[in-house]
Write a protein that holds these residues in place. Structure first.
Motif, PDB file in Angstrom:
ATOM      1  N   VAL A   1       0.840  -1.302  -0.422  1.00  0.00           N
ATOM      2  CA  VAL A   1       0.376  -0.224  -0.337  1.00  0.00           C
ATOM      3  C   VAL A   1       0.669   1.118   0.029  1.00  0.00           C
ATOM      4  O   VAL A   1       0.526   2.421  -0.959  1.00  0.00           O
ATOM      5  N   ILE A   2       1.882   1.607   0.587  1.00  0.00           N
ATOM      6  CA  ILE A   2       2.123   2.542   0.531  1.00  0.00           C
ATOM      7  C   ILE A   2       3.386   2.968  -0.448  1.00  0.00           C
ATOM      8  O   ILE A   2       3.746   3.534  -1.186  1.00  0.00           O
ATOM      9  N   ILE A   3       4.558   1.432  -0.982  1.00  0.00           N
ATOM     10  CA  ILE A   3       4.672   1.901  -2.347  1.00  0.00           C
ATOM     11  C   ILE A   3       3.945   2.120  -3.514  1.00  0.00           C
ATOM     12  O   ILE A   3       3.749   3.035  -4.350  1.00  0.00           O
ATOM     13  N   GLY A   4       2.458   1.943  -3.164  1.00  0.00           N
ATOM     14  CA  GLY A   4       1.317   1.398  -4.060  1.00  0.00           C
ATOM     15  C   GLY A   4       0.915   3.767  -3.920  1.00  0.00           C
ATOM     16  O   GLY A   4       0.960   3.951  -5.593  1.00  0.00           O
ATOM     17  N   ILE A   5       0.820   3.656  -3.284  1.00  0.00           N
ATOM     18  CA  ILE A   5       0.845   5.574  -3.246  1.00  0.00           C
ATOM     19  C   ILE A   5       2.055   6.586  -3.604  1.00  0.00           C
ATOM     20  O   ILE A   5       1.469   6.824  -4.425  1.00  0.00           O
ATOM     21  N   VAL A   6       3.426   5.687  -3.319  1.00  0.00           N
ATOM     22  CA  VAL A   6       3.993   6.656  -3.920  1.00  0.00           C
ATOM     23  C   VAL A   6       4.480   6.621  -5.694  1.00  0.00           C
ATOM     24  O   VAL A   6       3.894   7.428  -6.029  1.00  0.00           O
ATOM     25  N   ILE A   7       4.527   5.435  -5.888  1.00  0.00           N
ATOM     26  CA  ILE A   7       3.621   5.471  -7.447  1.00  0.00           C
ATOM     27  C   ILE A   7       2.942   5.848  -7.899  1.00  0.00           C
ATOM     28  O   ILE A   7       2.845   6.923  -8.912  1.00  0.00           O
ATOM     29  N   GLY A   8       1.820   5.754  -7.176  1.00  0.00           N
ATOM     30  CA  GLY A   8       0.747   6.398  -8.004  1.00  0.00           C
ATOM     31  C   GLY A   8       0.886   8.174  -8.050  1.00  0.00           C
ATOM     32  O   GLY A   8       0.239   8.201  -8.552  1.00  0.00           O
ATOM     33  N   VAL A   9       1.432   8.544  -6.918  1.00  0.00           N
ATOM     34  CA  VAL A   9       1.809   9.620  -6.656  1.00  0.00           C
ATOM     35  C   VAL A   9       2.435  10.143  -7.818  1.00  0.00           C
ATOM     36  O   VAL A   9       2.482  11.120  -8.375  1.00  0.00           O
ATOM     37  N   LEU A  10       3.651   9.583  -8.046  1.00  0.00           N
ATOM     38  CA  LEU A  10       4.448  10.280  -9.201  1.00  0.00           C
ATOM     39  C   LEU A  10       4.315   9.586 -10.179  1.00  0.00           C
ATOM     40  O   LEU A  10       4.260   9.988 -11.261  1.00  0.00           O
ATOM     41  N   GLY A  11       3.395   8.497 -10.815  1.00  0.00           N
ATOM     42  CA  GLY A  11       3.012   8.578 -12.211  1.00  0.00           C
ATOM     43  C   GLY A  11       2.164   9.646 -12.585  1.00  0.00           C
ATOM     44  O   GLY A  11       1.634   9.752 -13.267  1.00  0.00           O
ATOM     45  N   ARG A  12       0.760  10.153 -11.192  1.00  0.00           N
ATOM     46  CA  ARG A  12      -0.116  10.883 -11.557  1.00  0.00           C
ATOM     47  C   ARG A  12       1.112  12.534 -11.467  1.00  0.00           C
ATOM     48  O   ARG A  12       0.646  13.245 -12.608  1.00  0.00           O
ATOM     49  N   LEU A  13       2.327  12.645 -11.158  1.00  0.00           N
ATOM     50  CA  LEU A  13       2.666  13.917 -11.702  1.00  0.00           C
ATOM     51  C   LEU A  13       3.296  13.775 -13.090  1.00  0.00           C
ATOM     52  O   LEU A  13       3.954  14.425 -13.688  1.00  0.00           O
ATOM     53  N   VAL A  14       3.659  12.701 -13.636  1.00  0.00           N
ATOM     54  CA  VAL A  14       4.332  12.557 -14.919  1.00  0.00           C
ATOM     55  C   VAL A  14       2.674  12.970 -15.686  1.00  0.00           C
ATOM     56  O   VAL A  14       3.790  13.375 -17.123  1.00  0.00           O
ATOM     57  N   VAL A  15       2.008  12.380 -15.921  1.00  0.00           N
ATOM     58  CA  VAL A  15       0.479  12.755 -16.808  1.00  0.00           C
ATOM     59  C   VAL A  15       0.717  14.952 -16.412  1.00  0.00           C
ATOM     60  O   VAL A  15       0.591  14.599 -15.660  1.00  0.00           O
ATOM     61  N   PRO A  16       0.938  14.971 -17.637  1.00  0.00           N
ATOM     62  CA  PRO A  16       0.969  16.618 -17.388  1.00  0.00           C
ATOM     63  C   PRO A  16      -1.625  16.910 -18.131  1.00  0.00           C
ATOM     64  O   PRO A  16      -2.043  15.740 -18.424  1.00  0.00           O
ATOM     65  N   GLY A  17      -1.199  17.856 -17.230  1.00  0.00           N
ATOM     66  CA  GLY A  17      -2.641  18.242 -16.676  1.00  0.00           C
ATOM     67  C   GLY A  17      -3.424  17.322 -15.630  1.00  0.00           C
ATOM     68  O   GLY A  17      -2.764  17.495 -14.845  1.00  0.00           O
ATOM     69  N   ARG A  18      -4.727  18.266 -15.588  1.00  0.00           N
ATOM     70  CA  ARG A  18      -5.341  17.622 -14.202  1.00  0.00           C
ATOM     71  C   ARG A  18      -6.253  16.419 -14.345  1.00  0.00           C
ATOM     72  O   ARG A  18      -6.543  16.177 -15.536  1.00  0.00           O
ATOM     73  N   GLN A  19      -5.843  15.488 -13.621  1.00  0.00           N
ATOM     74  CA  GLN A  19      -6.932  13.891 -13.526  1.00  0.00           C
ATOM     75  C   GLN A  19      -7.817  13.985 -12.918  1.00  0.00           C
ATOM     76  O   GLN A  19      -8.153  14.380 -12.099  1.00  0.00           O
ATOM     77  N   HIS A  20      -9.163  13.441 -13.654  1.00  0.00           N
ATOM     78  CA  HIS A  20     -10.063  13.850 -13.023  1.00  0.00           C
ATOM     79  C   HIS A  20     -10.896  12.212 -12.368  1.00  0.00           C
ATOM     80  O   HIS A  20     -11.863  11.424 -12.725  1.00  0.00           O
ATOM     81  N   ILE A  21      -9.382  11.862 -12.134  1.00  0.00           N
ATOM     82  CA  ILE A  21      -9.781  10.088 -10.971  1.00  0.00           C
ATOM     83  C   ILE A  21      -9.331  10.546  -9.668  1.00  0.00           C
ATOM     84  O   ILE A  21      -8.659  11.357  -9.390  1.00  0.00           O
ATOM     85  N   GLY A  22      -9.813  10.554  -8.464  1.00  0.00           N
ATOM     86  CA  GLY A  22      -9.547  10.232  -7.028  1.00  0.00           C
ATOM     87  C   GLY A  22      -8.461   9.288  -6.350  1.00  0.00           C
ATOM     88  O   GLY A  22      -7.823   8.346  -7.189  1.00  0.00           O
ATOM     89  N   VAL A  23      -8.164  10.219  -4.922  1.00  0.00           N
ATOM     90  CA  VAL A  23      -7.169   9.702  -4.586  1.00  0.00           C
ATOM     91  C   VAL A  23      -7.249   7.765  -4.726  1.00  0.00           C
ATOM     92  O   VAL A  23      -6.124   7.013  -4.451  1.00  0.00           O
ATOM     93  N   LEU A  24      -8.000   7.522  -4.455  1.00  0.00           N
ATOM     94  CA  LEU A  24      -8.493   5.689  -3.860  1.00  0.00           C
ATOM     95  C   LEU A  24      -7.791   4.912  -4.975  1.00  0.00           C
ATOM     96  O   LEU A  24      -7.876   4.211  -5.558  1.00  0.00           O
ATOM     97  N   VAL A  25      -8.210   5.728  -6.521  1.00  0.00           N
ATOM     98  CA  VAL A  25      -7.737   5.193  -7.657  1.00  0.00           C
ATOM     99  C   VAL A  25      -6.646   4.726  -8.199  1.00  0.00           C
ATOM    100  O   VAL A  25      -5.616   4.802  -8.563  1.00  0.00           O
ATOM    101  N   THR A  26      -5.997   6.361  -8.114  1.00  0.00           N
ATOM    102  CA  THR A  26      -4.617   6.592  -8.271  1.00  0.00           C
ATOM    103  C   THR A  26      -4.142   5.663  -7.335  1.00  0.00           C
ATOM    104  O   THR A  26      -2.801   5.010  -7.875  1.00  0.00           O
ATOM    105  N   ILE A  27      -4.388   5.915  -5.625  1.00  0.00           N
ATOM    106  CA  ILE A  27      -3.527   4.087  -5.278  1.00  0.00           C
ATOM    107  C   ILE A  27      -3.554   3.167  -5.552  1.00  0.00           C
ATOM    108  O   ILE A  27      -2.792   2.787  -5.709  1.00  0.00           O
ATOM    109  N   LEU A  28      -4.940   2.777  -5.866  1.00  0.00           N
ATOM    110  CA  LEU A  28      -5.253   0.615  -6.471  1.00  0.00           C
ATOM    111  C   LEU A  28      -4.435   1.168  -7.954  1.00  0.00           C
ATOM    112  O   LEU A  28      -3.339   0.408  -8.156  1.00  0.00           O
TER     113      LEU A  28
END
Length: 88
Positions: A10-37
């Motif tokens: 879960v901790i690694i998933g949070i970090v990877i999800g956040v880093l992956g989200r930072l790489v994608v340009p623009g605003r994403q329309h998905i929630g935090v839980l989906v990002t973690i999953l």
């Protein structure tokens, strides 16, 4: 899988999800839980790919494994964002 393994995933998933989200340009329309999953799935799949390529266990930090995981998370987040954007 032990509880410590689940917590680390879960901790690694949070970090990877956040880093992956930072790489994608623009605003994403998905929630935090989906990002973690997405991050957890990307971490697991990225580890499997890195193991298959023989780059999962190195003497130092496993940079290539991290890059694979982050790239998979970014792809997953971008794909989900596109499907959510079409529905609205």
């Amino acid at each position: 899988m032990e509880i410590s393994g689940i917590i680390s995933a879960v901790i690694i998933g949070i970090v990877i999800g956040v880093l992956g989200r930072l790489v994608v340009p623009g605003r994403q329309h998905i929630g935090v839980l989906v990002t973690i999953l997405v991050g957890i799935l990307a971490a697991l799949l990225g580890s499997a790919i890195a193991t298959g390529l023989g780059v999962a266990d190195t003497d130092g930090p496993d940079w290539i494994e991290w890059l694979i995981q982050i790239a998979l998370a970014a792809l997953g987040i971008a794909a989900l964002d596109r499907t959510r954007g079409r529905r609205h």
